[in-house]
Design a protein around this motif. Structure first.
Motif, PDB file in Angstrom:
ATOM      1  N   ILE A 104      -0.229  17.105   3.069  1.00 53.14           N
ATOM      2  CA  ILE A 104      -0.125  16.181   3.023  1.00 53.14           C
ATOM      3  C   ILE A 104       0.676  15.392   2.793  1.00 53.14           C
ATOM      4  CG2 ILE A 104      -0.292  14.770   0.085  1.00 53.14           C
ATOM      5  CD1 ILE A 104      -1.860  16.978  -0.718  1.00 53.14           C
ATOM      6  N   TRP A 105       0.721  14.549   3.241  1.00 52.99           N
ATOM      7  CA  TRP A 105       2.117  13.157   3.242  1.00 52.99           C
ATOM      8  C   TRP A 105       1.381  12.086   2.887  1.00 52.99           C
ATOM      9  CZ3 TRP A 105      -0.404  15.458   7.880  1.00 52.99           C
ATOM     10  CH2 TRP A 105       0.338  15.883   8.623  1.00 52.99           C
ATOM     11  N   ILE A 106       2.490  11.435   1.919  1.00 52.96           N
ATOM     12  CA  ILE A 106       2.813   9.878   0.952  1.00 52.96           C
ATOM     13  C   ILE A 106       3.441   9.129   1.562  1.00 52.96           C
ATOM     14  CG2 ILE A 106       3.118   9.254  -1.091  1.00 52.96           C
ATOM     15  CD1 ILE A 106       2.511  12.204  -2.090  1.00 52.96           C
ATOM     16  N   ALA A 107       3.290   8.214   1.957  1.00 56.42           N
ATOM     17  CA  ALA A 107       4.522   6.743   2.500  1.00 56.42           C
ATOM     18  C   ALA A 107       5.049   7.779   4.037  1.00 56.42           C
ATOM     19  CB  ALA A 107       5.341   6.558   1.523  1.00 56.42           C
ATOM     20  N   GLY A 108       4.227   8.251   4.693  1.00 48.24           N
ATOM     21  CA  GLY A 108       4.855   8.726   5.952  1.00 48.24           C
ATOM     22  C   GLY A 108       5.911   9.528   5.945  1.00 48.24           C
ATOM     23  N   THR A 156       0.874  -1.228  -0.118  1.00 53.03           N
ATOM     24  CA  THR A 156      -0.053  -0.100  -0.073  1.00 53.03           C
ATOM     25  C   THR A 156       0.505   0.926  -0.101  1.00 53.03           C
ATOM     26  OG1 THR A 156      -0.215  -0.216   2.587  1.00 53.03           O
ATOM     27  CG2 THR A 156      -2.000  -1.076   1.303  1.00 53.03           C
ATOM     28  N   LEU A 157       0.406   2.307  -0.618  1.00 54.51           N
ATOM     29  CA  LEU A 157       1.463   3.155  -0.407  1.00 54.51           C
ATOM     30  C   LEU A 157       0.232   4.630   0.139  1.00 54.51           C
ATOM     31  CD1 LEU A 157       3.266   5.845  -1.623  1.00 54.51           C
ATOM     32  CD2 LEU A 157       1.628   5.945  -3.149  1.00 54.51           C
ATOM     33  N   LYS A 158       0.014   4.763   1.201  1.00 54.17           N
ATOM     34  CA  LYS A 158      -0.619   5.922   2.002  1.00 54.17           C
ATOM     35  C   LYS A 158      -0.670   6.874   1.613  1.00 54.17           C
ATOM     36  CE  LYS A 158      -0.481   2.258   5.709  1.00 54.17           C
ATOM     37  NZ  LYS A 158      -0.750   2.115   7.161  1.00 54.17           N
ATOM     38  N   ILE A 159      -1.788   7.980   1.597  1.00 56.70           N
ATOM     39  CA  ILE A 159      -1.882   8.875   1.765  1.00 56.70           C
ATOM     40  C   ILE A 159      -2.403   9.706   2.559  1.00 56.70           C
ATOM     41  CG2 ILE A 159      -2.080  10.983  -0.555  1.00 56.70           C
ATOM     42  CD1 ILE A 159      -1.658   9.020  -2.580  1.00 56.70           C
ATOM     43  N   LEU A 160      -2.165  10.564   2.833  1.00 58.21           N
ATOM     44  CA  LEU A 160      -2.980  11.188   4.016  1.00 58.21           C
ATOM     45  C   LEU A 160      -2.868  12.884   3.446  1.00 58.21           C
ATOM     46  CD1 LEU A 160      -4.303  11.212   6.984  1.00 58.21           C
ATOM     47  CD2 LEU A 160      -1.486  12.385   7.933  1.00 58.21           C
ATOM     48  N   TRP A 161      -4.640  13.230   3.589  1.00 60.63           N
ATOM     49  CA  TRP A 161      -4.408  14.728   3.437  1.00 60.63           C
ATOM     50  C   TRP A 161      -4.867  14.853   4.551  1.00 60.63           C
ATOM     51  CZ3 TRP A 161      -9.494  16.909   1.279  1.00 60.63           C
ATOM     52  CH2 TRP A 161      -9.314  17.722   0.569  1.00 60.63           C
ATOM     53  N   GLN A 162      -4.924  16.167   5.588  1.00 61.30           N
ATOM     54  CA  GLN A 162      -5.582  16.628   5.770  1.00 61.30           C
ATOM     55  C   GLN A 162      -5.755  18.499   5.553  1.00 61.30           C
ATOM     56  OE1 GLN A 162      -3.250  15.730   9.795  1.00 61.30           O
ATOM     57  NE2 GLN A 162      -2.005  18.183   9.997  1.00 61.30           N
ATOM     58  N   ARG A 163      -7.389  18.991   6.797  1.00 59.00           N
ATOM     59  CA  ARG A 163      -7.872  19.977   6.393  1.00 59.00           C
ATOM     60  C   ARG A 163      -8.342  20.871   6.924  1.00 59.00           C
ATOM     61  NH1 ARG A 163     -10.718  16.130   5.511  1.00 59.00           N
ATOM     62  NH2 ARG A 163     -13.012  16.957   4.305  1.00 59.00           N
ATOM     63  N   LEU A 164      -9.041  21.696   7.446  1.00 55.37           N
ATOM     64  CA  LEU A 164      -9.979  23.094   7.941  1.00 55.37           C
ATOM     65  C   LEU A 164     -10.714  22.196   7.368  1.00 55.37           C
ATOM     66  CD1 LEU A 164     -10.760  24.750  10.305  1.00 55.37           C
ATOM     67  CD2 LEU A 164     -10.584  26.694   8.026  1.00 55.37           C
ATOM     68  N   VAL A 165     -11.918  22.094   8.648  1.00 50.54           N
ATOM     69  CA  VAL A 165     -13.763  21.793   8.114  1.00 50.54           C
ATOM     70  C   VAL A 165     -14.427  22.744   9.456  1.00 50.54           C
ATOM     71  CG1 VAL A 165     -15.080  20.354   7.786  1.00 50.54           C
ATOM     72  CG2 VAL A 165     -12.630  19.679   7.009  1.00 50.54           C
ATOM     73  N   THR A 166     -14.590  23.475   8.659  1.00 48.08           N
ATOM     74  CA  THR A 166     -15.395  24.340   9.835  1.00 48.08           C
ATOM     75  C   THR A 166     -16.988  23.196  10.820  1.00 48.08           C
ATOM     76  OG1 THR A 166     -17.767  25.027   7.680  1.00 48.08           O
ATOM     77  CG2 THR A 166     -15.282  26.560   8.990  1.00 48.08           C
ATOM     78  N   PRO A 167     -17.224  24.299  11.441  1.00 45.30           N
ATOM     79  CA  PRO A 167     -18.318  22.620  12.230  1.00 45.30           C
ATOM     80  C   PRO A 167     -19.470  22.613  10.912  1.00 45.30           C
ATOM     81  CG  PRO A 167     -17.479  24.591  13.466  1.00 45.30           C
ATOM     82  CD  PRO A 167     -16.983  25.015  12.213  1.00 45.30           C
ATOM     83  N   ILE A 184      -2.440  22.592  -4.239  1.00 50.38           N
ATOM     84  CA  ILE A 184      -1.763  21.793  -4.732  1.00 50.38           C
ATOM     85  C   ILE A 184      -2.085  21.148  -5.651  1.00 50.38           C
ATOM     86  CG2 ILE A 184      -0.310  19.666  -3.948  1.00 50.38           C
ATOM     87  CD1 ILE A 184      -0.875  20.250  -0.810  1.00 50.38           C
ATOM     88  N   PRO A 185      -1.338  21.426  -6.632  1.00 47.49           N
ATOM     89  CA  PRO A 185      -1.882  21.322  -8.287  1.00 47.49           C
ATOM     90  C   PRO A 185      -1.640  19.637  -8.194  1.00 47.49           C
ATOM     91  CG  PRO A 185      -0.022  21.997  -8.554  1.00 47.49           C
ATOM     92  CD  PRO A 185      -0.157  21.775  -6.788  1.00 47.49           C
ATOM     93  N   GLU A 186      -2.612  18.840  -9.313  1.00 51.92           N
ATOM     94  CA  GLU A 186      -2.566  17.660  -9.541  1.00 51.92           C
ATOM     95  C   GLU A 186      -1.074  16.745  -9.319  1.00 51.92           C
ATOM     96  OE1 GLU A 186      -5.379  15.459 -12.107  1.00 51.92           O
ATOM     97  OE2 GLU A 186      -6.617  16.827 -11.851  1.00 51.92           O
ATOM     98  N   GLN A 187      -0.385  17.827 -10.772  1.00 48.44           N
ATOM     99  CA  GLN A 187       0.947  17.423 -11.291  1.00 48.44           C
ATOM    100  C   GLN A 187       1.763  17.402 -10.142  1.00 48.44           C
ATOM    101  OE1 GLN A 187      -0.113  20.557 -11.798  1.00 48.44           O
ATOM    102  NE2 GLN A 187       0.958  21.657 -12.374  1.00 48.44           N
ATOM    103  N   LEU A 188       1.827  17.630  -8.879  1.00 50.16           N
ATOM    104  CA  LEU A 188       2.785  18.121  -7.862  1.00 50.16           C
ATOM    105  C   LEU A 188       2.394  16.503  -6.832  1.00 50.16           C
ATOM    106  CD1 LEU A 188       3.142  21.190  -6.458  1.00 50.16           C
ATOM    107  CD2 LEU A 188       5.016  19.945  -8.329  1.00 50.16           C
ATOM    108  N   ILE A 189       0.925  16.062  -6.722  1.00 48.05           N
ATOM    109  CA  ILE A 189       0.887  14.950  -6.040  1.00 48.05           C
ATOM    110  C   ILE A 189       1.582  13.529  -6.787  1.00 48.05           C
ATOM    111  CG2 ILE A 189      -1.204  13.370  -5.219  1.00 48.05           C
ATOM    112  CD1 ILE A 189      -2.589  16.942  -4.621  1.00 48.05           C
ATOM    113  N   LEU A 190       0.835  13.518  -7.851  1.00 43.56           N
ATOM    114  CA  LEU A 190       1.439  12.866  -8.774  1.00 43.56           C
ATOM    115  C   LEU A 190       2.708  11.986  -8.811  1.00 43.56           C
ATOM    116  CD1 LEU A 190       0.394   9.856 -11.010  1.00 43.56           C
ATOM    117  CD2 LEU A 190       0.768  12.374 -12.154  1.00 43.56           C
ATOM    118  N   LYS A 191       3.047  13.118  -8.930  1.00 43.93           N
ATOM    119  CA  LYS A 191       5.240  13.144  -9.209  1.00 43.93           C
ATOM    120  C   LYS A 191       5.198  12.912  -7.447  1.00 43.93           C
ATOM    121  CE  LYS A 191       9.265  15.876  -9.000  1.00 43.93           C
ATOM    122  NZ  LYS A 191      10.446  17.378 -10.522  1.00 43.93           N
ATOM    123  N   ALA A 192       5.330  13.521  -6.151  1.00 42.49           N
ATOM    124  CA  ALA A 192       5.157  13.199  -5.106  1.00 42.49           C
ATOM    125  C   ALA A 192       4.891  11.614  -4.844  1.00 42.49           C
ATOM    126  CB  ALA A 192       5.359  13.598  -3.856  1.00 42.49           C
ATOM    127  N   ALA A 193       3.281  10.657  -5.416  1.00 39.08           N
ATOM    128  CA  ALA A 193       3.313   9.463  -5.561  1.00 39.08           C
ATOM    129  C   ALA A 193       4.141   8.360  -6.161  1.00 39.08           C
ATOM    130  CB  ALA A 193       1.522   9.880  -5.571  1.00 39.08           C
TER     131      ALA A 193
END
Length: 153
Positions: free
Chosen positions: A73-77, A7-18, A115-124
């Motif tokens: 975003i974290w990818i593979a830790g 598995t290649l774990k991708i973790l993304w976190q962001r602000l969510v208001t109530p 964070i654009p698609e191509q940067l997420i793809l490259k990092a992954a």
């Protein structure tokens, strides 16, 4: 998922208001991650790797004390900025964030608020290659068992 798949774990976190709102940057990053996941699945499946996305919400109260943790975003830790040899910056965000100085990603002279698609793809893809031992480290055994491969060549 077959048992022998990595598995290649991708973790993304962001602000969510109530109210369930998030800012434009995080909304754009969400769209980019959603768009890139099918591509990653298709590209990595033949290599025996399955990307798995986990999302985390940061509550508004917690966000106020650490706005730079949103849209991370974290990818593979490892953080995406580690994979991309980027640095983290900040700039004023929108009303959802209360005008906080939110996370940006800086690569060379370019600054990315979303964070654009191509940067997420490259990092992954870099993370996937590293998980296969494709980093070219001597003694990793990367090519030792492949016909016609000359380790260290």
């Amino acid at each position: 998922m077959p048992i022998d798949m990595k598995t290649l774990k991708i973790l993304w976190q962001r602000l969510v208001t109530p109210e369930g709102d998030t800012c434009e940057r995080c909304g754009s990053a969400h769209d980019a991650i959603v768009q890139v996941m099918p591509t990653l699945r298709d590209v990595l499946r033949p290599l025996g790797i399955m990307p798995v996305l986990e999302t985390r919400e940061i509550a508004l109260d917690a966000f106020k004390g650490m706005p730079s943790e949103s849209n991370r975003i974290w990818i593979a830790g490892r953080s995406i900025e580690d994979w991309l040899d980027a640095s983290v910056g900040k700039s004023t965000c929108c009303s959802v964030c209360g005008g906080a100085e939110c996370r940006t990603l800086e690569i060379g002279s370019e600054t990315f608020e979303a964070i654009p698609e191509q940067l997420i793809l490259k990092a992954a893809l870099l993370a996937a290659a590293a998980s296969l031992g494709a980093g070219g480290d001597e003694g990793s055994g990367c090519c030792v068992q492949q016909p016609g491969c000359r380790p260290g060549a």
